[in-house]
Every structure is written in structure tokens, then in C-alpha cells.
Design a protein around this motif. Structure first.
Motif, PDB file in Angstrom:
ATOM      1  N   LEU A 140       0.785  -1.197  -0.017  1.00  0.00           N
ATOM      2  CA  LEU A 140      -0.230   0.173  -0.122  1.00  0.00           C
ATOM      3  C   LEU A 140       0.828   1.335   0.082  1.00  0.00           C
ATOM      4  O   LEU A 140       0.317   2.587  -0.125  1.00  0.00           O
ATOM      5  N   VAL A 141       2.027   1.291   0.126  1.00  0.00           N
ATOM      6  CA  VAL A 141       2.954   2.222   0.131  1.00  0.00           C
ATOM      7  C   VAL A 141       3.816   2.411  -1.273  1.00  0.00           C
ATOM      8  O   VAL A 141       4.298   1.437  -1.676  1.00  0.00           O
ATOM      9  N   THR A 145       8.218   6.367  -1.916  1.00  0.00           N
ATOM     10  CA  THR A 145       8.213   6.774  -0.280  1.00  0.00           C
ATOM     11  C   THR A 145       9.254   5.554   0.106  1.00  0.00           C
ATOM     12  O   THR A 145      10.057   6.057   1.084  1.00  0.00           O
ATOM     13  N   GLN A 146       9.191   4.286  -0.281  1.00  0.00           N
ATOM     14  CA  GLN A 146      10.035   3.481   0.313  1.00  0.00           C
ATOM     15  C   GLN A 146      11.625   3.856   0.094  1.00  0.00           C
ATOM     16  O   GLN A 146      12.501   3.838   0.802  1.00  0.00           O
ATOM     17  N   ALA A 147      11.663   4.213  -1.252  1.00  0.00           N
ATOM     18  CA  ALA A 147      13.229   4.348  -1.605  1.00  0.00           C
ATOM     19  C   ALA A 147      13.489   5.850  -0.936  1.00  0.00           C
ATOM     20  O   ALA A 147      14.840   5.654  -0.459  1.00  0.00           O
ATOM     21  N   ARG A 424       3.032   6.928   6.433  1.00  0.00           N
ATOM     22  CA  ARG A 424       2.091   6.808   5.335  1.00  0.00           C
ATOM     23  C   ARG A 424       1.214   5.694   5.482  1.00  0.00           C
ATOM     24  O   ARG A 424      -0.346   6.221   5.144  1.00  0.00           O
ATOM     25  N   LEU A 425       1.367   4.522   6.092  1.00  0.00           N
ATOM     26  CA  LEU A 425       0.329   3.672   6.335  1.00  0.00           C
ATOM     27  C   LEU A 425      -0.657   4.025   7.386  1.00  0.00           C
ATOM     28  O   LEU A 425      -1.862   3.688   7.312  1.00  0.00           O
ATOM     29  N   VAL A 426      -0.109   5.038   8.195  1.00  0.00           N
ATOM     30  CA  VAL A 426      -1.111   5.205   9.340  1.00  0.00           C
ATOM     31  C   VAL A 426      -1.971   6.523   9.244  1.00  0.00           C
ATOM     32  O   VAL A 426      -3.123   6.563   9.357  1.00  0.00           O
ATOM     33  N   ALA A 432      -4.791   1.123  -2.913  1.00  0.00           N
ATOM     34  CA  ALA A 432      -3.560   0.454  -3.371  1.00  0.00           C
ATOM     35  C   ALA A 432      -2.875   1.238  -4.361  1.00  0.00           C
ATOM     36  O   ALA A 432      -3.526   1.898  -5.079  1.00  0.00           O
ATOM     37  N   ARG A 433      -1.460   1.150  -4.445  1.00  0.00           N
ATOM     38  CA  ARG A 433      -0.665   2.138  -5.658  1.00  0.00           C
ATOM     39  C   ARG A 433      -1.207   1.409  -6.956  1.00  0.00           C
ATOM     40  O   ARG A 433      -1.543   0.180  -7.169  1.00  0.00           O
TER      41      ARG A 433
END
Length: 433
Positions: A140-141, A145-147, A424-426, A432-433
Motif C-alpha cells: 500500500l506504500v 516513499t520506500q526509496a 504513510r500507512l497510518v 493500493a498503488r
């Protein structure tokens, strides 16, 4: 609910502001929530609020329960007199400044949306055995954002290592050459023996080594003697080379008063080490480096590429230590491998150069030094491989160092709200991306 969640909610203003008012019924308008205070004192500084018809500028303190104010003795601490709003989960007590004046309170528990709370609890209540609390939700992220979070964690890790070297540099009288010697010596222990290697650097000052750096036999005698490896035993009693080193060390040790600080053989670790990683093998490689590179720091600082740094570590090991794993024990010994050189670049060269660049204000050197990590292959261990299976990019040492930092600084201590991924999740519905 933990207090850091209320910090997060206040910072991002994720609560219902309908008919917002204090516990006493005064209307509140949040003009500026303030910024997090990393030092002692209230949690947020620089806040601007309108309470009733009066605009206030000051600090905000946050607690799960209003009664925590007295429990933490804030009522007697003048630093908290600047607080203009007490943000709490539940309001179970009025609180006052040191002069007795009442501090307005805002209770948030009833203003937190159930979906926000559910997403928060889903993260913080993940099993302790889960390597990543957010693993089931990562889809879902957005990948960007992860990178960005991995890059942020990488820079934090480099900064932390540079901070440690800056402290060491100050302790060593602001001598960068001595700093390079100490950190390199400790790093040649490669985890299992980094601690005794670090003590060896303290027990054998660079000032002494400098006087004998060009005399290989004397350099060997100093390093192996001070490390405790020239003591007589069944294997060394008939070894003429070791006996010659022992005689040389006896003279030098007496000359410089080294005896009281010398290490003992039992302080070194051999358990579950391959012979190529024995401390005596690493000491032989270190001796070769100290002999071949009379200016450690300058060479590490001026190298312009990974290739140049690898060349820095490619030096001849003294002949005896090419054919002996331990004193008196013969065997063909490999040289310092490329993977070991790469670890030294990651753990020594990069933080050393960043620490220096920060001191002298060379931002370009910091940027070019961190960029070296992208040229090195990724490290692999149980933590980085876990991230890899979850879809995180893992192609270079920059990636692996960022992932290690993410694991150590955010995932393990469950600092999900300080992580861009957890935040981001909260903060948003499941889209979904």
C-alpha cells in the motif's frame, strides 16, 4: 496508545477539529502546531494558538494523561512555564505553571478517528518476532516513499558513524592521521576482533609506530609483541623468526615502556573463524598497510574512486605472514580479499571522509564520498535479504547500508511513526498503488 502517537497526531494535526475547545470550554484555533524539540523541555516549541480571543505564542507539552504533568515534576520546572497548551489523551487533572497559573488543556482521545487508531494499532501491535511490523502492508506504500526512506536512513547511518569518528578525533587531540590509524586498526578486527584491535591501537600509539614504520622487522615486532603473540609456546619455541621478533620487541618495549599496556593471547577470538580471518592474519595485513602507506589519512582523503581506494588496500604482507596462520604454524595464507576491502571502505573510509568534510565545511566532499557507496556491491545478511524479499531495491552498498539503518533505527525499536513508510500507512486510508 503510546505518547509518541499523540506527538505524531499533534504534529500532523490528525484529529477532529470540530468545535475545538479546551477542557475549560474555551475555543481553540491552531495557527501553528510548532516544531519538535530534540532537547530538554517541552515537546513542541514555536507554537501559535488562539485561545478564546487571545493569540498565544509558546510551547506545547504532550502526555497520555494530564496527571503525568505532576508525575514528571513539570510544575516545579521553569522550562515548562512557556507552555501555552497541554495536549493530552485524557484530561484527569488541571496543571499549573510554577507561578500557579492554569495551563489550558486539550484532550484528544475522543477526537481520534477509529480508522486512524486501527491502522496505528495494526503496526505497533505486530508480533515481536516480525522483522518488519509493516511487512503485510507494504504493497500500500508507493515505491518512491520506500526509496526515499531508505535513502534517509542511509544518510542517518553515515552521520552517526561520522559523529563517532568526530568524537574520536577530538579525543586524539584533533589529529586526523591518528584517527585514521585507530579506526582502521579496529576495523581490521572485522567484528569478531574489532574490540581487541581497538585496544591494540590505544596500547600502541601511532607516534611510536611512525618512528619505525620504514623498518618492517621492527614494525612487526611492535604490532605482534604488543598484541601478545610473541609469547613462547610449543609452536614458537623453535621458530627462529618469531624468536628474532621477540628479541626486537623486548628491546622496543623496554625503550617505550609498553609492557603494562600489552594485550594477552587469550583476549583474541578464534571461535568460528576461518583461518583466513584469524587475528594474526589480519595483524599481518595491517602491518603491511602501515609499512606501505606512511600517510594513511591523506591517501584515503584524496582517493577519487573506489578503484583508487581498493589499490590503497592492495599492499604486500610481510613474507612470514604469507605462510603462517599463527606464529609457528605454517600454511598458505590468502591476502586481504576484495570483499574485506569493500567493507573497510564502507565502515572506515566513508565515515572518516564525511567527518572531515563536515569539520572543514566541504559539502561537495560529503556528496562525492556518500556516492562511493553506490559504486560498491550490496552487502547480504539476514536483514538486508528480508527487505529484498519484500521488494526493496538492494543493488548497492548504499541500498544495504540504508536497509540496515532502517532495520536497526526504526523497525527493531518499532519507531514506525518516525518512519516515512509507517507514517504513510497510518495517515491515509488503504488505497493500493
Amino acid at each position: 496508545m503510546k505518547e509518541d502517537f499523540l506527538h505524531y497526531v499533534w504534529q500532523h494535526q490528525y484529529f477532529d477539529k470540530t468545535n475545538l475547545c479546551t477542557a475549560a470550554g474555551e475555543e481553540i484555533q491552531v495557527l501553528q502546531p510548532g516544531y519538535r524539540n530534540a532537547d530538554a523541555g517541552p515537546d513542541f516549541l514555536g507554537a501559535r494558538l488562539r485561545v478564546g480571543k487571545v493569540e498565544w505564542n509558546g510551547a506545547v507539552e504532550i502526555h497520555l494523561r494530564a496527571s503525568d504533568w505532576a508525575r514528571h515534576s513539570h510544575q516545579t520546572d521553569p522550562k515548562y512555564d512557556q507552555v501555552i497548551l497541554h495536549v493530552v489523551g485524557s484530561h484527569d487533572a488541571d496543571v499549573n505553571r510554577t507561578n500557579g497559573s492554569l495551563i489550558p488543556a486539550l484532550a484528544l482521545s475522543a477526537r481520534l478517528g477509529p480508522e486512524l487508531l486501527r491502522r496505528y494499532h495494526e503496526l505497533v501491535e505486530a508480533p515481536a518476532t516480525a522483522a518488519l511490523p509493516c511487512a503485510p502492508l507494504l504493497g500500500l506504500v508507493p515505491g518512491i516513499t520506500q526509496a526515499m526512506m531508505v535513502e534517509r536512513a542511509l544518510l542517518e547511518r553515515v552521520e552517526q558513524k561520522a559523529d563517532a569518528l568526530a568524537s574520536l578525533h577530538q579525543h586524539l587531540g584533533s589529529d586526523w592521521e591518528a584517527t585514521a590509524y585507530h579506526v582502521l586498526t579496529a576495523a581490521f578486527g572485522f567484528q569478531k576482533n574489532s574490540e581487541p584491535m581497538g585496544r591494540l591501537a590505544k596500547a600502541l600509539p601511532l607516534a611510536i609506530l611512525r618512528r619505525h614504520r620504514h623498518e618492517l622487522h621492527q614494525l612487526e615486532a611492535l604490532v605482534f609483541g604488543q598484541a601478545g603473540f610473541l609469547a613462547d609456546n610449543e609452536e614458537t619455541s623453535g621458530d627462529e623468526y618469531i624468536q628474532a621478533l621477540k628479541r626486537e620487541f623486548s628491546f622496543l618495549s623496554h625503550k617505550y615502556g609498553l609492557g603494562p599496556t600489552a594485550l594477552a593471547v587469550h583476549e583474541w577470538n578464534y571461535l568460528r573463524l576461518r583461518p583466513a580471518n584469524f587475528p594474526t592474519v589480519r595483524l599481518g595485513q595491517l602491518v603491511g598497510l602501515l609499512h606501505a602507506r606512511p600517510a594513511l589519512f591523506d591517501a584515503l582523503l584524496t582517493a577519487q574512486s573506489v578503484a583508487a581506494l581498493l589499490d590503497f588496500f592492495r599492499v604486500a604482507v610481510p613474507e612470514y605472514w604469507r605462510s603462517h596462520y599463527r606464529p609457528g604454524r605454517p600454511g598458505k595464507v590468502p591476502g586481504l580479499g576484495r570483499s574485506s576491502m569493500e567493507l573497510l571502505i564502507i565502515n572506515v573510509v566513508v565515515p572518516l571522509r564525511v567527518a572531515y568534510a563536515r569539520q572543514v565545511g566541504q559539502a561537495a566532499l560529503i556528496e562525492s564520498t556518500v556516492a562511493l557507496l553506490a559504486e560498491l556491491p550490496a552487502e547480504h545478511n539476514q536483514y538486508t535479504d528480508t527487505f529484498g524479499t519484500l521488494g526493496f531495491t538492494h543493488r548497492s552498498a548504499a541500498d544495504s547500508q540504508g536497509l540496515l539503518s532502517l532495520h536497526k533505527s526504526y523497525c527493531t525499536p518499532r519507531r514506525c511513526l518516525q518512519c516515512a513508510i509507517g507514517s504513510r500507512l497510518v495517515q491515509q486510508p488503504r488505497i493500493a498503488r
